[in-house]
Design a protein around this motif. Sequence first.
Motif, PDB file in Angstrom:
ATOM      1  N   TYR A  42     -29.880 -14.874  50.235  1.00 13.46           N
ATOM      2  CA  TYR A  42     -28.433 -14.805  50.221  1.00 13.46           C
ATOM      3  C   TYR A  42     -27.996 -14.143  48.916  1.00 13.46           C
ATOM      4  CZ  TYR A  42     -28.615 -18.044  54.088  1.00 13.46           C
ATOM      5  OH  TYR A  42     -28.872 -18.624  55.304  1.00 13.46           O
ATOM      6  N   HIS A  43     -26.989 -13.343  49.027  1.00 10.10           N
ATOM      7  CA  HIS A  43     -26.462 -12.666  47.851  1.00 10.10           C
ATOM      8  C   HIS A  43     -25.150 -13.314  47.443  1.00 10.10           C
ATOM      9  CE1 HIS A  43     -29.227  -9.614  49.437  1.00 10.10           C
ATOM     10  NE2 HIS A  43     -29.295  -9.182  48.189  1.00 10.10           N
ATOM     11  N   SER A  44     -24.943 -13.388  46.157  1.00 10.44           N
ATOM     12  CA  SER A  44     -23.676 -13.902  45.649  1.00 10.44           C
ATOM     13  C   SER A  44     -23.118 -12.914  44.625  1.00 10.44           C
ATOM     14  CB  SER A  44     -23.861 -15.283  45.016  1.00 10.44           C
ATOM     15  OG  SER A  44     -24.724 -15.189  43.907  1.00 10.44           O
ATOM     16  N   LYS A  45     -21.813 -12.938  44.458  1.00  8.49           N
ATOM     17  CA  LYS A  45     -21.175 -12.049  43.496  1.00  8.49           C
ATOM     18  C   LYS A  45     -21.370 -12.581  42.087  1.00  8.49           C
ATOM     19  CE  LYS A  45     -17.320 -10.010  46.013  1.00  8.49           C
ATOM     20  NZ  LYS A  45     -15.866  -9.890  46.066  1.00  8.49           N
ATOM     21  N   ALA A  46     -21.514 -11.664  41.151  1.00  9.52           N
ATOM     22  CA  ALA A  46     -21.596 -12.018  39.740  1.00  9.52           C
ATOM     23  C   ALA A  46     -20.899 -10.928  38.936  1.00  9.52           C
ATOM     24  CB  ALA A  46     -23.042 -12.156  39.300  1.00  9.52           C
ATOM     25  N   PHE A  47     -20.451 -11.292  37.769  1.00 11.70           N
ATOM     26  CA  PHE A  47     -19.785 -10.368  36.869  1.00 11.70           C
ATOM     27  C   PHE A  47     -20.494 -10.407  35.527  1.00 11.70           C
ATOM     28  CE2 PHE A  47     -16.761 -11.734  40.000  1.00 11.70           C
ATOM     29  CZ  PHE A  47     -16.095 -10.580  40.349  1.00 11.70           C
ATOM     30  N   CYS A  64     -21.503 -13.942  34.368  1.00  9.92           N
ATOM     31  CA  CYS A  64     -20.511 -14.934  34.813  1.00  9.92           C
ATOM     32  C   CYS A  64     -20.525 -14.994  36.332  1.00  9.92           C
ATOM     33  CB  CYS A  64     -19.112 -14.558  34.345  1.00  9.92           C
ATOM     34  SG  CYS A  64     -18.902 -14.663  32.579  1.00  9.92           S
ATOM     35  N   SER A  65     -20.335 -16.193  36.865  1.00 11.10           N
ATOM     36  CA  SER A  65     -20.333 -16.349  38.317  1.00 11.10           C
ATOM     37  C   SER A  65     -19.030 -15.883  38.948  1.00 11.10           C
ATOM     38  CB  SER A  65     -20.594 -17.811  38.679  1.00 11.10           C
ATOM     39  OG  SER A  65     -19.596 -18.621  38.085  1.00 11.10           O
ATOM     40  N   ASP A  66     -17.941 -15.940  38.187  1.00 20.22           N
ATOM     41  CA  ASP A  66     -16.646 -15.489  38.700  1.00 20.22           C
ATOM     42  C   ASP A  66     -15.739 -15.132  37.523  1.00 20.22           C
ATOM     43  OD1 ASP A  66     -16.109 -18.006  37.731  1.00 20.22           O
ATOM     44  OD2 ASP A  66     -15.662 -18.889  39.670  1.00 20.22           O
TER      45      ASP A  66
END
Length: 153
Positions: A42-47, A64-66
Amino acid sequence: MSAQLMAALPPERSTYTLPFHTIGVEFAGPFLLKTSTLRRVYHSKAFVCVFVCFSTKAIHQEVCSDLTTGAFKAAFARFVGRRGIPHKIMSDKGKTFIGAQRSLQRELSSFLEEVSSKTTTDYAIHGLIWQFIPPYATHMEGLWEAPAAAVAA
């Protein structure tokens, strides 16, 4: 015949100081991160939070996670643990940065209230200065915007 004169650099960029004494902050992303090494990934967004030193142009990056104030404060705490407390921070007027600035000022004032007056006078606590650039003045953030754009590319 006249020649165009270049304006002088701001004092933050032209005076000799310790690294990360004055910094610029910017976010890059979003990036997709794998959450595990299994078959069904699964992919998740990160900054990426990019901290740029004004005197040396050194770059410090934190994931950062968000884009919330809490995530930025966690990244800032990791930055301070590694590089020390900066004297001045410059950023745009993003909601994340405004919320973090207000929260850090509240925490500093509550800490100063708890500390006795003798300790406060004996050990000068350097306050953190957070300076925002004017709205729609993106030409003023060239020093710390360029590394964030390079990270995103």
